[in-house]
Write an enzyme that holds these catalytic residues in place. Structure first.
Site, PDB file in Angstrom:
ATOM      1  N   PRO A  76       0.820  -1.212   0.000  1.00 36.79           N
ATOM      2  CA  PRO A  76       0.000   0.000   0.000  1.00 36.79           C
ATOM      3  C   PRO A  76       0.852   1.259   0.000  1.00 36.79           C
ATOM      4  CG  PRO A  76      -0.960  -1.621   1.447  1.00 36.79           C
ATOM      5  CD  PRO A  76       0.348  -2.195   0.984  1.00 36.79           C
ATOM      6  N   CYS A  77       0.465   2.193  -0.850  1.00 35.80           N
ATOM      7  CA  CYS A  77       1.315   3.348  -1.114  1.00 35.80           C
ATOM      8  C   CYS A  77       0.871   4.595  -0.386  1.00 35.80           C
ATOM      9  CB  CYS A  77       1.337   3.638  -2.618  1.00 35.80           C
ATOM     10  SG  CYS A  77      -0.282   4.100  -3.279  1.00 35.80           S
TER      11      CYS A  77
END
Length: 381
Positions: A76-77
């Site tokens: 997840p960014c």
């Protein structure tokens, strides 16, 4: 025939990366992990349910991690994104360590990490580099990393992403671009919004998804929906329609007259230039994010706008179907979830054509005469 290249997709989302690798032929998914139910169901609808693990990646035991030639995925960014908090203590920023755990146990020949452009400037990325040094958890692997522009690989979208390739079979360079803006340098010209969505109905017939439910992982999930089901209209207010009508292709909030400016826009004279923006037919789109159906979030208005003919304007944001096309999902792709869940899947995905370009580039390295991965018992890190 060459032995299939086995692969694991972590933080798989709806399967954009897997879609690209599978379309490159020769790749066989043996495991995927995704915590969001709707996204996991979309993946399962397209690539099969048995090898998809829906749930927290930290709860997948080491003993369940299969051997694989390749691991792909994008932790997840949000913690790294310009749109996020960039908090180094954000627990989402720690999930790349789970990625490393899978690499240690599956011991692939190659792994690929995809993330936002800022990832290479993060403290987490520095720690990742340190783990490839002697004595580190990834000291077998050499890393190559760069910022790739999706438009350079056939996507009609100017989406920048950090790509990291780790290899224990010799350092692997980044894939060379296949497209460039003009098409005059021996490469294909950039794909455009016109290439992606021209010909789709300008006026969507419906605003809601069909009432369809399926079962995945023992849970009821809306869908699966066909691409045509995603051509969804909205019901903007008269004020919104008046705003849309003032925005030419490539324009945005700065094209609005004062009486149509919100207070925050009136007070903020610079920045957020893509807000309330209209796409241009003959250019790639800007990045498709998860709220592409809200023009106040970016350049998401349909590109059709005639300066001399108000009747020849399409005053609406792009539909889910158009966003999926701009992300290069094939029309036969199936989708599960609510409208918002599907929008999130589309916006968070790796464009399949970018993934395919990476897959085609890696294939000769992975099919070379290198011993297959072996299971190893690891000491507690």
């Amino acid at each position: 025939m060459a032995r299939p290249i086995t692969m694991i997709d972590l933080f798989a989302g709806c399967g954009g990366m897997t879609s690209g690798f599978v379309s490159a032929k020769g790749y066989k998914p043996v495991m995927a992990v995704e915590w969001e139910l709707a996204a996991a169901a979309t993946y399962a609808a397209n690539f099969g349910e048995p090898h998809m693990r829906w749930g927290d990646i930290a709860e997948v035991p080491d003993s369940d991690i299969p051997e694989a030639d390749l691991i792909i995925g994008g932790p997840p960014c949000q913690g790294f994104s310009n749109l996020g908090t960039r908090d180094v203590d954000d627990p989402r920023n720690q999930l790349w360590k789970e990625y490393i755990r899978f690499v240690r146990h599956a011991r692939p020949k190659v792994f690929v990490i995809e993330n936002v452009d800022r990832f290479r400037k993060s403290s987490e990325f520095e720690l990742l580099l340190q783990e490839t040094q002697k004595g580190g958890l990834l000291d077998e692997y050499e890393l190559t990393h760069d910022l790739l522009l999706a438009a350079d690989y056939g996507a009609p979208q100017r989406r920048k992403r950090t790509i990291v390739i780790g290899s224990r079979i010799g350092k692997i360079p980044m894939p060379e671009p296949t497209h460039e803006p003009s098409g005059l340098l021996g490469l294909e010209p950039w794909k455009t919004v016109r290439d992606a969505i021209a010909g789709l109905p300008e006026t969507p017939d419906v605003t809601e998804l069909p009432k369809v439910v399926a079962e995945y992982f023992g849970k009821k999930v809306a869908g699966p929906f066909k691409s045509v089901d995603l051509h969804l209209g909205r019901k903007p207010t008269e004020r919104s329609l008046e705003r849309y009508d003032h925005i030419p292709p490539g324009g945005g909030r700065f094209d609005l007259p004062d009486h149509l400016l919100s207070r925050c826009w009136r007070e903020k004279k610079t920045g957020t230039t893509d807000v309330m923006g209209r796409m241009r037919w003959d250019h790639p789109s800007l990045t498709i994010r998860t709220e592409f159906f809200k023009p106040e979030k970016g350049q998401y208005l349909h590109p059709q706008w005639d300066a001399n003919d108000a009747e020849n304007r399409v005053n609406r944001p792009i539909t889910h179907r158009e966003a999926a096309r701009l992300q290069t999902f094939p029309d036969e792709f199936l989708w599960c979830g609510s409208k918002i869940e599907i929008a999130r899947q589309i916006g968070n995905a790796v464009p399949p054509v970018l993934a395919k370009a990476i897959a085609m580039h890696l294939k000769p390295y992975l099919q070379a005469d290198v011993p297959a991965p072996r299971k190893v018992e690891l000491a507690e890190a």
